[in-house]
Scaffold this motif. Structure first.
Motif, PDB file in Angstrom:
ATOM      1  N   THR A 185      57.870  41.794  59.245  1.00 49.01           N
ATOM      2  CA  THR A 185      57.308  43.150  59.301  1.00 49.01           C
ATOM      3  C   THR A 185      56.157  43.304  58.308  1.00 49.01           C
ATOM      4  N   VAL A 186      56.259  42.636  57.169  1.00 50.04           N
ATOM      5  CA  VAL A 186      55.164  42.669  56.196  1.00 50.04           C
ATOM      6  C   VAL A 186      53.932  41.982  56.777  1.00 50.04           C
ATOM      7  N   LYS A 187      54.151  40.854  57.470  1.00 50.08           N
ATOM      8  CA  LYS A 187      53.020  40.153  58.096  1.00 50.08           C
ATOM      9  C   LYS A 187      52.392  41.001  59.195  1.00 50.08           C
ATOM     10  N   ALA A 188      53.197  41.725  59.959  1.00 54.59           N
ATOM     11  CA  ALA A 188      52.654  42.593  61.006  1.00 54.59           C
ATOM     12  C   ALA A 188      51.799  43.694  60.401  1.00 54.59           C
ATOM     13  N   GLU A 189      52.247  44.260  59.288  1.00 58.17           N
ATOM     14  CA  GLU A 189      51.449  45.292  58.618  1.00 58.17           C
ATOM     15  C   GLU A 189      50.169  44.702  58.045  1.00 58.17           C
ATOM     16  N   TYR A 190      50.259  43.522  57.499  1.00 59.25           N
ATOM     17  CA  TYR A 190      49.065  42.833  56.982  1.00 59.25           C
ATOM     18  C   TYR A 190      48.040  42.621  58.095  1.00 59.25           C
ATOM     19  N   ASP A 191      48.494  42.167  59.255  1.00 57.46           N
ATOM     20  CA  ASP A 191      47.581  41.946  60.383  1.00 57.46           C
ATOM     21  C   ASP A 191      46.935  43.253  60.828  1.00 57.46           C
ATOM     22  N   ARG A 192      47.721  44.328  60.843  1.00 53.34           N
ATOM     23  CA  ARG A 192      47.166  45.634  61.219  1.00 53.34           C
ATOM     24  C   ARG A 192      46.088  46.070  60.242  1.00 53.34           C
ATOM     25  N   ILE A 193      46.347  45.893  58.956  1.00 47.91           N
ATOM     26  CA  ILE A 193      45.378  46.302  57.942  1.00 47.91           C
ATOM     27  C   ILE A 193      44.076  45.521  58.092  1.00 47.91           C
ATOM     28  N   LEU A 194      44.173  44.208  58.264  1.00 45.24           N
ATOM     29  CA  LEU A 194      42.961  43.402  58.414  1.00 45.24           C
ATOM     30  C   LEU A 194      42.163  43.827  59.634  1.00 45.24           C
ATOM     31  N   ALA A 195      42.852  44.165  60.702  1.00 47.89           N
ATOM     32  CA  ALA A 195      42.158  44.533  61.933  1.00 47.89           C
ATOM     33  C   ALA A 195      41.491  45.898  61.824  1.00 47.89           C
ATOM     34  N   GLN A 196      42.134  46.850  61.162  1.00 47.80           N
ATOM     35  CA  GLN A 196      41.668  48.234  61.186  1.00 47.80           C
ATOM     36  C   GLN A 196      40.851  48.653  59.975  1.00 47.80           C
ATOM     37  N   ALA A 197      40.880  47.899  58.906  1.00 45.29           N
ATOM     38  CA  ALA A 197      40.302  48.357  57.644  1.00 45.29           C
ATOM     39  C   ALA A 197      38.778  48.357  57.652  1.00 45.29           C
ATOM     40  N   THR A 198      38.228  49.352  56.975  1.00 43.38           N
ATOM     41  CA  THR A 198      36.829  49.309  56.550  1.00 43.38           C
ATOM     42  C   THR A 198      36.807  48.555  55.227  1.00 43.38           C
ATOM     43  N   ILE A 199      35.969  47.524  55.151  1.00 43.71           N
ATOM     44  CA  ILE A 199      35.972  46.620  54.002  1.00 43.71           C
ATOM     45  C   ILE A 199      34.735  46.874  53.145  1.00 43.71           C
ATOM     46  N   ASP A 200      34.964  47.151  51.887  1.00 42.32           N
ATOM     47  CA  ASP A 200      33.873  47.326  50.927  1.00 42.32           C
ATOM     48  C   ASP A 200      34.039  46.329  49.794  1.00 42.32           C
ATOM     49  N   VAL A 201      33.003  45.523  49.569  1.00 41.77           N
ATOM     50  CA  VAL A 201      32.988  44.587  48.448  1.00 41.77           C
ATOM     51  C   VAL A 201      31.959  45.073  47.447  1.00 41.77           C
ATOM     52  N   MET A 202      32.336  45.091  46.178  1.00 40.53           N
ATOM     53  CA  MET A 202      31.441  45.538  45.112  1.00 40.53           C
ATOM     54  C   MET A 202      31.267  44.396  44.122  1.00 40.53           C
ATOM     55  N   VAL A 203      29.992  44.032  43.884  1.00 41.30           N
ATOM     56  CA  VAL A 203      29.656  42.907  43.007  1.00 41.30           C
ATOM     57  C   VAL A 203      28.890  43.444  41.812  1.00 41.30           C
ATOM     58  N   GLN A 204      29.344  43.098  40.625  1.00 37.91           N
ATOM     59  CA  GLN A 204      28.690  43.543  39.392  1.00 37.91           C
ATOM     60  C   GLN A 204      28.401  42.348  38.497  1.00 37.91           C
ATOM     61  N   GLY A 205      27.154  42.216  38.088  1.00 41.11           N
ATOM     62  CA  GLY A 205      26.792  41.171  37.133  1.00 41.11           C
ATOM     63  C   GLY A 205      26.727  39.789  37.723  1.00 41.11           C
ATOM     64  N   ALA A 206      26.559  39.669  39.031  1.00 38.60           N
ATOM     65  CA  ALA A 206      26.490  38.357  39.682  1.00 38.60           C
ATOM     66  C   ALA A 206      25.598  38.460  40.911  1.00 38.60           C
ATOM     67  N   ASP A 207      25.129  37.312  41.375  1.00 37.45           N
ATOM     68  CA  ASP A 207      24.313  37.262  42.592  1.00 37.45           C
ATOM     69  C   ASP A 207      25.204  37.594  43.783  1.00 37.45           C
ATOM     70  N   ALA A 208      24.839  38.625  44.531  1.00 36.86           N
ATOM     71  CA  ALA A 208      25.681  39.068  45.635  1.00 36.86           C
ATOM     72  C   ALA A 208      25.535  38.215  46.881  1.00 36.86           C
ATOM     73  N   ALA A 209      24.442  37.468  47.021  1.00 32.40           N
ATOM     74  CA  ALA A 209      24.195  36.718  48.256  1.00 32.40           C
ATOM     75  C   ALA A 209      25.285  35.688  48.547  1.00 32.40           C
ATOM     76  N   PRO A 210      25.639  34.801  47.606  1.00 30.82           N
ATOM     77  CA  PRO A 210      26.710  33.848  47.908  1.00 30.82           C
ATOM     78  C   PRO A 210      28.070  34.507  48.113  1.00 30.82           C
ATOM     79  N   VAL A 211      28.283  35.647  47.469  1.00 30.52           N
ATOM     80  CA  VAL A 211      29.529  36.387  47.676  1.00 30.52           C
ATOM     81  C   VAL A 211      29.598  36.887  49.112  1.00 30.52           C
ATOM     82  N   ALA A 212      28.475  37.405  49.609  1.00 29.74           N
ATOM     83  CA  ALA A 212      28.422  37.882  50.988  1.00 29.74           C
ATOM     84  C   ALA A 212      28.671  36.747  51.979  1.00 29.74           C
ATOM     85  N   GLU A 213      28.115  35.583  51.721  1.00 25.32           N
ATOM     86  CA  GLU A 213      28.324  34.429  52.603  1.00 25.32           C
ATOM     87  C   GLU A 213      29.792  34.045  52.665  1.00 25.32           C
ATOM     88  N   ARG A 214      30.436  34.010  51.511  1.00 27.45           N
ATOM     89  CA  ARG A 214      31.858  33.651  51.482  1.00 27.45           C
ATOM     90  C   ARG A 214      32.710  34.704  52.185  1.00 27.45           C
TER      91      ARG A 214
END
Length: 425
Positions: A185-214
């Motif tokens: 049931t935890v895995k099912a909830e995890y899959d739901r979250i990955l599918a439905q989530a809006t994802i925001d990544v915040m980078v501070q003090g580092a080059d964001a380009a390689p982070v975006a690629e990864r």
């Protein structure tokens, strides 16, 4: 300072961190809260912090962080109106301070993305032993609510206030549902979250380009259909409901009063709301502190706060059981006075100085700055620096404070009473 869209429902924000010798990468997954899987989501956030496929247990993960000059890793679960936010962040020294020229940013990104996108699985589900351990941790946490009478009173009031409203879904789930949580049931909830989530990544003090690629590489094989932001409807105004609960051994009574906003449509400015709460009961110069606590000595503490998206204001107080009705009446009188007459400029300025001092500290840490900007993202606002926020705070007028306080209607009162010698939390 930019927020770029990398893919549907995937964004990256690069923030300046020149004055710091550390860098930080944080990722936030915002997804719709769901009542039937709230407990699974709570267990999930705890399991994820234990490791990931590349470091499948806490010992290996700790060693990996120590090898990166003592980097710090955190996983958190938070609320955003009718949504939840599952977050992971890592903070460590900047790239230029690596003694052997290691690619620290790549290592940081691999860990924080590994936590959320490559969890350690056993036969396609989460590790049964990790789930068992975290279920017991969650059980102790939820059982401990009753021992903290202030928290217990607030949550009991919220339960009566929200009913079936999505805003009332418990962040850490439900005690009576823990036994039903399984690795599957935890895995099912995890899959739901990955599918439905809006994802925001915040980078501070580092080059964001390689982070975006990864980031995009980790998402390439995940089927996603990001859900829209949950739009909450305020709890309808209704005659006030009073609840009283007697607890044996309770020496300090608790009082929680909840108010709902009558106004529909556009949400109030966060700066006006903060000023209103600061004037009413959110600062040491507030009406509740000065008049109810200090002058009348009706309570040990008394403060107000508001949830903007849910349209709710709360007054939380610790009182002698015999003074609960007097305290309630005094609190309502202070609100009535504020609604009847605009606040004078001197009182506005006292509150404003306190709030501005708090805003001055936002830039003292990477996490503080990131929290400032992600708060704007969650509210759907353009990204502006804390200095601009201070200017907007200074522009708030007494009329705006009065108008927002006038929009609240008294809805629920929950009181804890009791007598005895046993001290409470």
């Amino acid at each position: 300072m930019q927020r770029k869209q990398l893919a549907p429902g995937v964004f990256l924000t690069e923030l300046d961190a020149e004055k710091f010798n550390r860098c930080r990468i944080a990722i936030h997954l915002r997804y719709p809260a769901r009542r039937q899987s709230a407990t699974d989501a709570a267990v999930l956030s705890m399991v994820l912090e234990r490791g990931y496929a590349g470091c499948p247990d806490m010992t290996q993960l700790s060693r990996r962080l120590a090898a990166l000059y003592g980097a710090d890793l955190g996983v958190d679960l938070g609320s955003a109106g009718g949504d939840r936010v599952l977050s992971a962040d890592i903070c460590g020294i900047k790239q230029q301070f690596a003694l052997a020229g290691e690619d620290l940013v790549a290592s940081y990104a691999d860990i924080v993305f590994g936590i959320l996108f490559e969890p350690y699985l056993v036969d396609g589900s989460f590790d049964p032993e990790a789930v068992r351990i975290e279920k017991e941790s969650l059980r102790r946490r939820l059982q401990g609510e009753y021992n903290d009478k202030r928290l217990y009173c607030v949550r009991q009031a919220r339960r009566r206030f929200y009913g079936d409203n999505p805003a009332g879904i418990e962040l850490y789930g439900y005690l009576n549902e823990i036994d039903a949580v399984t690795p599957q049931t935890v895995k099912a909830e995890y899959d739901r979250i990955l599918a439905q989530a809006t994802i925001d990544v915040m980078v501070q003090g580092a080059d964001a380009a390689p982070v975006a690629e990864r980031l995009l590489a980790r998402l390439a094989d995940i089927r996603r259909a990001p859900a829209p932001i949950t739009q909450l409807c305020p709890v309808p105004a209704a005659p006030v409901r009073h609840y009283t609960e007697e607890i044996s051994g309770l020496t300090q009574g608790k009082l929680c009063m909840l108010f709902t906003r009558d106004a529909a449509g556009e949400l109030p400015s966060i700066h006006v709301l903060r000023m209103a709460m600061g004037i009413f009961g959110g600062t040491a110069t507030s009406r509740l502190f000065r008049n109810v606590r200090e002058k009348q000595s009706l309570c040990y503490y008394c403060g107000s706060s508001a949830l903007r998206a849910a349209g709710v204001m709360m007054v939380d107080s610790g009182v002698e059981s015999a003074n609960i009705e007097k305290a309630e009446a005094a609190i309502l009188k202070e609100l009535s006075d504020l609604c009847a007459r605009p606040v004078d400029e001197e009182e506005m300025e006292q509150c404003r100085r306190t709030l501005l001092a708090g805003m001055d500290s936002v830039g003292d840490s990477l996490a503080g700055l990131a929290g400032w900007y992600y708060g704007q993202i969650m509210r759907g606002e353009p990204l502006t620096a804390p200095e601009e926020g201070k200017a907007q705070m200074c522009a708030v007028t007494p009329g705006q404070v009065q108008e927002i306080l006038q929009s609240y209607s008294y809805s629920v009162c929950y009181a804890l009473t009791g007598q005895g010698e046993e001290a409470d939390a």
